[in-house]
Enzyme design. Structure first.
Site, PDB file in Angstrom:
ATOM      1  N   ASN A 115       0.843  -1.196   0.000  1.00  9.71           N
ATOM      2  CA  ASN A 115       0.000   0.000   0.000  1.00  9.71           C
ATOM      3  C   ASN A 115       0.879   1.247   0.000  1.00  9.71           C
ATOM      4  OD1 ASN A 115      -2.009   1.899   0.284  1.00  9.71           O
ATOM      5  ND2 ASN A 115      -2.404   1.448   2.435  1.00  9.71           N
ATOM      6  N   SER A 144       3.039  -1.878  10.331  1.00 11.16           N
ATOM      7  CA  SER A 144       4.498  -1.834  10.506  1.00 11.16           C
ATOM      8  C   SER A 144       5.173  -3.149  10.126  1.00 11.16           C
ATOM      9  CB  SER A 144       4.863  -1.428  11.938  1.00 11.16           C
ATOM     10  OG  SER A 144       4.385  -0.125  12.228  1.00 11.16           O
ATOM     11  N   LYS A 173      -0.124   4.282  -0.261  1.00 16.18           N
ATOM     12  CA  LYS A 173      -0.839   5.434   0.295  1.00 16.18           C
ATOM     13  C   LYS A 173      -0.681   6.624  -0.672  1.00 16.18           C
ATOM     14  CE  LYS A 173      -0.492   3.496   4.887  1.00 16.18           C
ATOM     15  NZ  LYS A 173      -0.447   3.740   6.326  1.00 16.18           N
ATOM     16  N   GLU A 202      -7.428   4.617   7.613  1.00 15.88           N
ATOM     17  CA  GLU A 202      -7.316   6.047   7.307  1.00 15.88           C
ATOM     18  C   GLU A 202      -8.570   6.562   6.608  1.00 15.88           C
ATOM     19  OE1 GLU A 202      -2.528   5.447   7.034  1.00 15.88           O
ATOM     20  OE2 GLU A 202      -3.662   5.733   5.177  1.00 15.88           O
ATOM     21  N   GLU A 209      -5.801  -4.817  10.555  1.00 16.53           N
ATOM     22  CA  GLU A 209      -4.790  -3.794  10.792  1.00 16.53           C
ATOM     23  C   GLU A 209      -5.059  -3.101  12.127  1.00 16.53           C
ATOM     24  OE1 GLU A 209      -5.014  -0.796   7.731  1.00 16.53           O
ATOM     25  OE2 GLU A 209      -7.116  -0.428   8.143  1.00 16.53           O
ATOM     26  N   HIS A 253      -9.888   0.978   4.651  1.00 14.10           N
ATOM     27  CA  HIS A 253      -8.627   1.189   5.349  1.00 14.10           C
ATOM     28  C   HIS A 253      -8.868   2.130   6.528  1.00 14.10           C
ATOM     29  CE1 HIS A 253      -4.525   2.544   6.175  1.00 14.10           C
ATOM     30  NE2 HIS A 253      -4.127   1.439   5.568  1.00 14.10           N
ATOM     31  N   GLY A 262       2.150   2.737  10.887  1.00 11.39           N
ATOM     32  CA  GLY A 262       3.015   3.894  10.728  1.00 11.39           C
ATOM     33  C   GLY A 262       3.631   4.387  12.020  1.00 11.39           C
TER      34      GLY A 262
END
Length: 251
Positions: free
Chosen positions: A11, A213, A13, A98, A168, A96, A174
Site C-alpha cells: 500500500n 508496521s 498510500k 485512514e 490492521e 482502510h 506507521g
C-alpha cells in the site's frame, strides 16, 4: 483445507507521482524474482496505468486504494470498479483505517464499496481493526469482529470466495509499534473463525492478511502463523530494496 497462498499487498498510500512510480517499477522489474508469495501494488489511481504497462508480464498484480460504491454517474472525484479494472487492477482496498478515520467511512459504506468491487470484477481487500483505546480495554476481538460482520453486509456466500480481509491494528500503523506474531494470529484466527461461521466452508479459504508496521525482519514470522495469509504493507512498500527483502523472506 490447505492454507491460502501468501499475498504481499503493498500500500503506497498517497506517495509516488506517475514518473516516480515508473522509475520504481523499472527498478523492481530488473531485480524481482517472484517466489511463493503473490505481490500486489495498491497504488494511487493515477499511477495504475503506468504500472500496468511497465509491470506487464512480471506477475505483479495491481490494486486501487479505494473504490466508489457507485458504478458511474455524477460523483465527482470518485473512481469506479470499472475504471480500476480497465487499467489492469485486480484488487481494491476498502475500509482502510485512514479512510474510516479521516473520511468518516462507516462499515456500511465499506460494505457498499466491497459489493461494488465484486460486481465490477475486483477482489476487495476489506480492512478491519481496532485503535489503542479499544485494545487497552480488552475489547479488540469483539470490536474487530463486529466491524467485520458489518463490512460484509450484503455479500453473498458465492461471491465471498473472492474477498480478502486485512486485519490492521490502528495503533501499529506507521508508528513503528508492531503487534507480535502472536497478536496477529489471535485476531486473524478470530477473523477466520468468524468467517467460517458466516460463510461456512468458503470462509476457510478467504485470505486473511495482517497489516501494521510489517517489514523485512518480521514479515516471515508473521505470515508463518496458521491463520495469517499475507501482509498489507505500508512504509516498507515504498522502497524496492525493502520489497525485495520481504519477497525473499517469504520464499
Amino acid at each position: 483445507m490447505p492454507k491460502p497462498q501468501t499475498l504481499l499487498a503493498l500500500n503506497w498510500k498517497m506517495n509516488k507521482t506517475p514518473s516516480e512510480a515508473t522509475a520504481w517499477a523499472n527498478d523492481l522489474k530488473e531485480k524481482l524474482h517472484l517466489g511463493a508469495a503473490e505481490v500486489a501494488i495498491m497504488a494511487p489511481a493515477i499511477d495504475l496505468q503506468a504500472l500496468s504497462w511497465f509491470l506487464k508480464d512480471t506477475g505483479v498484480q495491481l490494486g486501487g486504494q479505494d473504490v466508489s460504491q457507485h458504478e458511474s454517474g455524477a460523483y465527482t472525484g470518485e473512481i469506479s470498479a470499472a475504471m480500476l479494472k480497465d487499467v489492469g487492477a485486480k484488487y481494491a482496498v476498502v475500509g482502510h483505517s485512514e479512510r474510516r478515520e479521516y473520511h468518516a467511512e462507516s462499515s456500511q459504506v465499506v460494505a457498499g464499496k466491497a459489493r461494488a468491487a465484486l460486481s465490477g470484477g475486483l477482489v476487495p481487500v476489506i480492512c478491519v481493526g481496532e485503535g489503542l483505546e479499544v485494545r487497552e480495554r480488552g475489547e479488540h476481538v469483539s470490536y474487530t469482529l463486529d466491524q467485520l460482520r458489518d463490512s460484509l453486509a450484503g455479500i453473498t456466500i458465492s461471491s465471498a470466495a473472492q474477498i480478502v480481509v486485512a486485519y490492521e491494528p490502528v495503533w501499529a500503523i506507521g508508528t513503528g509499534r508492531t503487534a507480535t506474531a502472536a497478536d496477529a494470529e489471535e485476531l486473524c484466527g478470530a477473523i477466520r473463525n468468524a468467517l467460517s461461521g458466516l460463510l461456512g466452508e468458503v470462509g476457510g479459504g478467504v485470505q486473511v492478511l495482517y497489516g501494521g508496521s510489517v517489514k523485512g525482519g518480521n514479515v516471515a514470522e508473521i505470515c508463518a502463523q496458521p491463520n495469517v495469509n499475507g501482509a498489507l504493507v505500508g512504509g516498507a512498500a515504498l522502497e524496492v530494496a525493502s520489497v525485495l527483502e520481504m519477497v525473499a523472506e517469504l520464499g
